[in-house]
Design an enzyme around this catalytic site. Sequence first.
Site, PDB file in Angstrom:
ATOM      1  N   ASP A  66       0.829  -1.225  -0.051  1.00  0.00           N
ATOM      2  CA  ASP A  66       0.056  -0.014   0.029  1.00  0.00           C
ATOM      3  C   ASP A  66       0.927   1.127   0.070  1.00  0.00           C
ATOM      4  O   ASP A  66       0.731   2.190  -0.781  1.00  0.00           O
ATOM      5  CB  ASP A  66      -0.926  -0.090   1.200  1.00  0.00           C
ATOM      6  N   ARG A 120       1.339   6.381  17.244  1.00  0.00           N
ATOM      7  CA  ARG A 120       1.130   7.367  16.098  1.00  0.00           C
ATOM      8  C   ARG A 120       1.963   8.746  16.308  1.00  0.00           C
ATOM      9  O   ARG A 120       2.414   9.373  15.464  1.00  0.00           O
ATOM     10  CB  ARG A 120      -0.287   7.532  15.630  1.00  0.00           C
ATOM     11  N   ASP A 134      -6.512   6.376  12.796  1.00  0.00           N
ATOM     12  CA  ASP A 134      -5.070   6.740  12.423  1.00  0.00           C
ATOM     13  C   ASP A 134      -4.799   8.001  11.675  1.00  0.00           C
ATOM     14  O   ASP A 134      -3.907   8.560  12.079  1.00  0.00           O
ATOM     15  CB  ASP A 134      -4.453   5.522  11.580  1.00  0.00           C
ATOM     16  N   SER A 190      -6.693  -6.362   8.319  1.00  0.00           N
ATOM     17  CA  SER A 190      -5.719  -5.189   8.395  1.00  0.00           C
ATOM     18  C   SER A 190      -4.976  -5.230   9.825  1.00  0.00           C
ATOM     19  O   SER A 190      -5.608  -5.329  10.849  1.00  0.00           O
ATOM     20  CB  SER A 190      -6.558  -3.886   8.148  1.00  0.00           C
TER      21      SER A 190
END
Lengths: 406, 406, 406, 406
Positions: free
Chosen positions: C16, C96, C125, C180
């Site tokens: 990705d 993050r 996210d 995922s």
Amino acid sequence: MSDVKKVVLAYSGGLDTSVILKWLQDTYQCEVVTFTADIGQGEELEPARKKAEMFGVKQIFIDDLREEFVRDFVFPMFRANTIYEGEYLLGTSIARPLIAKRQIEIANQVGADAVSHGATGKGNDQVRFELGYYALKPDVKVVAPWREWDLLSREKLLTYAEKAGIPIDMKHKQGGAPYSMDANLLHISFEGRHLENPSAEAEEAMWRWTVSPEAAPDEAEYLDVEFERGDIVALNGQRMSPAQVLTELNRLGGKHGIGRLDLVENRYVGMKSRGCYETPGGTIMLRAHRAIESITLDREVAHLKDDLMPRYASLIYNGYWWAPERKALQVLIDHTQQTVNGWVRLKLYKGNVIVVSRDSKSNSLFDMNIATFDDDGGAYNQADAGGFIKLNALRMRIASRLNSKR
Amino acid sequence: MSDVKKVVLAYSGGLDTSVILKWLQDTYQCEVVTFTADIGQGEELEPARKKAEMFGVKQIFIDDLREEFVRDFVFPMFRANTIYEGEYLLGTSIARPLIAKRQIEIANQVGADAVSHGATGKGNDQVRFELGYYALKPDVKVVAPWREWDLLSREKLLTYAEKAGIPIDMKHKQGGAPYSMDANLLHISFEGRHLENPSAEAEEAMWRWTVSPEAAPDEAEYLDVEFERGDIVALNGQRMSPAQVLTELNRLGGKHGIGRLDLVENRYVGMKSRGCYETPGGTIMLRAHRAIESITLDREVAHLKDDLMPRYASLIYNGYWWAPERKALQVLIDHTQQTVNGWVRLKLYKGNVIVVSRDSKSNSLFDMNIATFDDDGGAYNQADAGGFIKLNALRMRIASRLNSKR
Amino acid sequence: MSDVKKVVLAYSGGLDTSVILKWLQDTYQCEVVTFTADIGQGEELEPARKKAEMFGVKQIFIDDLREEFVRDFVFPMFRANTIYEGEYLLGTSIARPLIAKRQIEIANQVGADAVSHGATGKGNDQVRFELGYYALKPDVKVVAPWREWDLLSREKLLTYAEKAGIPIDMKHKQGGAPYSMDANLLHISFEGRHLENPSAEAEEAMWRWTVSPEAAPDEAEYLDVEFERGDIVALNGQRMSPAQVLTELNRLGGKHGIGRLDLVENRYVGMKSRGCYETPGGTIMLRAHRAIESITLDREVAHLKDDLMPRYASLIYNGYWWAPERKALQVLIDHTQQTVNGWVRLKLYKGNVIVVSRDSKSNSLFDMNIATFDDDGGAYNQADAGGFIKLNALRMRIASRLNSKR
Amino acid sequence: MSDVKKVVLAYSGGLDTSVILKWLQDTYQCEVVTFTADIGQGEELEPARKKAEMFGVKQIFIDDLREEFVRDFVFPMFRANTIYEGEYLLGTSIARPLIAKRQIEIANQVGADAVSHGATGKGNDQVRFELGYYALKPDVKVVAPWREWDLLSREKLLTYAEKAGIPIDMKHKQGGAPYSMDANLLHISFEGRHLENPSAEAEEAMWRWTVSPEAAPDEAEYLDVEFERGDIVALNGQRMSPAQVLTELNRLGGKHGIGRLDLVENRYVGMKSRGCYETPGGTIMLRAHRAIESITLDREVAHLKDDLMPRYASLIYNGYWWAPERKALQVLIDHTQQTVNGWVRLKLYKGNVIVVSRDSKSNSLFDMNIATFDDDGGAYNQADAGGFIKLNALRMRIASRLNSKR
């Protein structure tokens, strides 16, 4: 009754604490050390020394604590915009921890095993004093005469005083003050007796520090207040010490009829009581502090403070100044005040404290470019609001859709 | 741009929403239904009808929502003593959910697929309208012209109006109002333009609903306020409907210079903005409500309400009236108001709302026998306080002892 | 679409983000700088370098951030006993802010005007990345390809990859991963696809870091954990760095089937989603931290932390690590951890983390003399409890009495 | 010592309350009425009757309160996901208000002026009992023998018992139980004596209701739990009464080694104490309730409940079940449970309660169309997230920009 050798008494020099002084000597056969503090109550302290000497007290402590009071107690509390039950500025509550601390310091210095105070067994002050004592000197003996003796009626007390040769002035002979009063640099309070019926209006003659709004000047007065890290450091451009700031604000507030309050409050010991308060300077400070925070604090920080404030206020009201949870909250509050710098302009007029303008050169978060109703040149993209609203509404839309399907 | 067939527009009849009306017709080629509400803003509504007809609108709704507004929105909010950021009484915020609800009702009734409003993309009102729309009709299309069109400057708007044949009065030709205003039975607000600099004082000429404290009567006026279940039901002994109560309180407050506020607030969309507000009746209500609660609410219930209030206020400010969390809080708040019955006496004088007395025959928790400073005949045992303090201090004593041992 | 000159991409080297890399070059005609971090996800980083070089990337950053991650993000969060919605240990959320911070540092270093990430437009996210970017570099351009491009289906993405010459491995050709996934030193998460139906049990084959409780050893293992200022500094007597601590706890937890979670959570963007998480080390840490706090924290401080924890957890979940309100809360939390020193003994067994004992030489507040059921020699005066209860009951007694009189 | 005519004693039939029964007769020369309740403690009650008769008690009350206990106390508490200090399920705390209520009902019925219980002066239970008594009958006299008598050592108590002809079984002759225990349908607790050192592991032999995880079956067992309005109404498809539900969950939990806890907790009276608890059914209920809420509660409602939970838990722990603030919170909590309907599937295995799936036909808020990672056909517009993030970041961007300018 525990064995007491040497006791430090919080001594005002008035009738009640003089009776306590004598009663302690009579009852415990102990040495009494007196401690009298100037926290701005506006009374002469030297008479207290003379009276103490009259009772044979050898160690007499008389301290001017006004600067420490405002700097380390009043100002930190105002950084939190502290109000108890939506109204009360905690004028009495905030003075007790300082008295307690100083009493314990003296007890340690003179080798006393006990401390004593003149607060009754019904009020909050006994709690505030004693939580302080215990937190700072866990094994100290506490003598609270009002909870121990049998002098609960006025007559018995006066009889005891007479026998002990304590001078009784006219006021007491004629039935005593119509209220129980307490004063310090932050406020003066009135409780009890004539005020015991909350459905009756307080007498105008009661108020001491403020004129009535009706009697205040017909002309408004502007006042510029300057803040550094959340504390007032200057008035009308003149730098002042903390106690000077509060003294001057009291003068101005009192002159303009500012800061009276008539309240029914909930005591920590479980009853409702009616109190009247004059907090002229504090009322101005609170309004000004909110105004400077309004342009210097982040929204979510301000809301966090607002959410925590009632809890912080209850801690102080209930006497937990020296408790670790109050200190933890203070650390957070003080941290937020780093950016609270700038000035506020107020208008004082017949009981009103009106904020008319405010700014901060170093820390304003007010962005005119973005706030403007006119063209902002792209500083803010109005289209963003569509997505903002859509996602904030999403959970309600999903719920509504699923419900209507069923 | 989504396909719109029929849209219900919140229509005031003023220049901006008239331009929007025309713009919707031009841009979406859709049928416009207008909805104009009387929520106490103090303007004639019939001109709005005529203007709408002029644009060929076939379905015109004009509703008097004043009683519903006060009964179902203002009063419930005041039960919580709601204040946003320590100062703001949420006058604008509380009207939006009602407008949104009625708009959706009309949309359902007339089979419209869309709704539209005149709020800009920078303010809170767009959020309040649209969260309401989405909560009540999740798949409704929302047209927010200010976020879509290119008429962002005043000139472009006027040009568009001129072309469309919309009458433009002098005020707009001469540059428009110096402020953006919003009014309903609870308040009138001023924002933007002349107020955009928070370090400049607002002009006296701006204020509309209140005289200045200086211009208010030199004589104070007493006011008796009676509560049932937390809502005001009578003034000076005269029973009134909710809207009558607020109308009369506005009259009294306005006369005595009560309820002005100049504030920098934090918008939900992320910027600070300066607003000026006149909330004469609301200011009186809040003070009176706190006073009646002070003798009728349990301490811990009152504190629970105080702890939750800022969160409740933010929900309303941010537009979440129709959200399930607001409703859950309301259930708690309303439950607490069962005992909030009684009366409060106020003194109104030059900007001041002074509580002088209060009582509740049916629900007072004030117990004079216990509160008294005089002999209470054993109603309260002062010795209990010793144990109370000792155990409340225990954790601090243990900590202090263990620390000093180490 | 804004004009981008140079963009720093958070680049994993996977399919990705490789497509994103190419898409950025194609779409914006801009220079791409890649940034790949080792935060303990357990993957080789060098392949990412090679792939980046293949796309002509000139500035490639590959950093080992594991120690910083645990020391400055994971540990501070665990000091608050942070749990989101009663269950989730925030493994993804806490990584993050570090990625965002390092990306901005690199952007400043290489003179980039934009940053980009591979998070979708539906998840949390994107918010966590972008709130970090904007807080640290307010005018940075953010490119979020998943919100911009038209490659929303798997097929389109693969077609684009094929055309761009991006190697596609078997897994993707056969339909892609069934979930995922996201991993770092604190946890691995699974979302989407096979998990989208919350009424279906997750497959055993999904779990990666932990054996199932059934497959864990039949014998329990004891573990001694040592804390300093709220952080773990040693395991079984061996001092370790923060990342070493977490690595070893992951090994132990994984071995004993500890830390699996299957949850429906509420995303910040407004929808519910189902996630499965493995947090072996974190699950042990949380239990141990609560245990050490239980003997070293004052009651009211602990309760204050518990009251604030859900708010703190939401802030981290929603991406507000770099916001001033998170920092203010952290200051309070960290302040409380000064006394959180000592050890805890745990028993690990088939999914269970069992606290069996705990002590603190320097900071225990557990006082056996007082707690004992046997004679305490007067350390605690049982009679105190009578007064304590009486006054705590007073408000209820007064209410009950007054009610029964009426 | 107050004058007591007739006292209702909470009587277990055990040694301690038998001594109390006799001591009340001896000391107060009063009539004693005994009250023994079955709240699921798992002991025969008829022996209590015989013993009471032996002491000449004329009015003996023996009630089966199990259904009322679970329906009106345990279930309402679990609706709030109540946990004290992150761990404790409040098994003891929640039974006391029911005992207190029933004692007062009996006192009113038999015309008693006093009530008495066997809780010591150091623990929480005295507070829980007495706050209940005072709230429900404000002028009742409370006799708490452990705070009054001089039988504080085990030897003195046994001597008194012997003289009084109270049968003393082997266990007591040999030094008494190694722990103080308390049991009801929700849990069994262990405190004191062998457990007084929190750094020593509890003996395996102590635990009564649960096998150790090691001794639990090697095969997991699935359990389907069905909820209506937040309460469990069926297990594995079989509808049951509240007490039946909890009994069956206790059986299942006990069999699978579920619900043990070893804790240092903070008592309301100010000290830390170590307790061990077995709450097999409660542990399963809590996990299942959170799971059903996860798909049926709105996010913000769930967060509101989480924010209030620690306060609610403290109220119950501290004995304020009958206080108005607990009731106000309950009103909110119960309101939220209207939509909490559906089922949860759990896997029970060696101490683990694992949620594997959940659903609600009538009230699920989980929308697969929106949550999906695959193409959602426009149900969610990813572009909305851009605006959502931008406005949520705005205050931080403004602050950051203004700071960097200065």
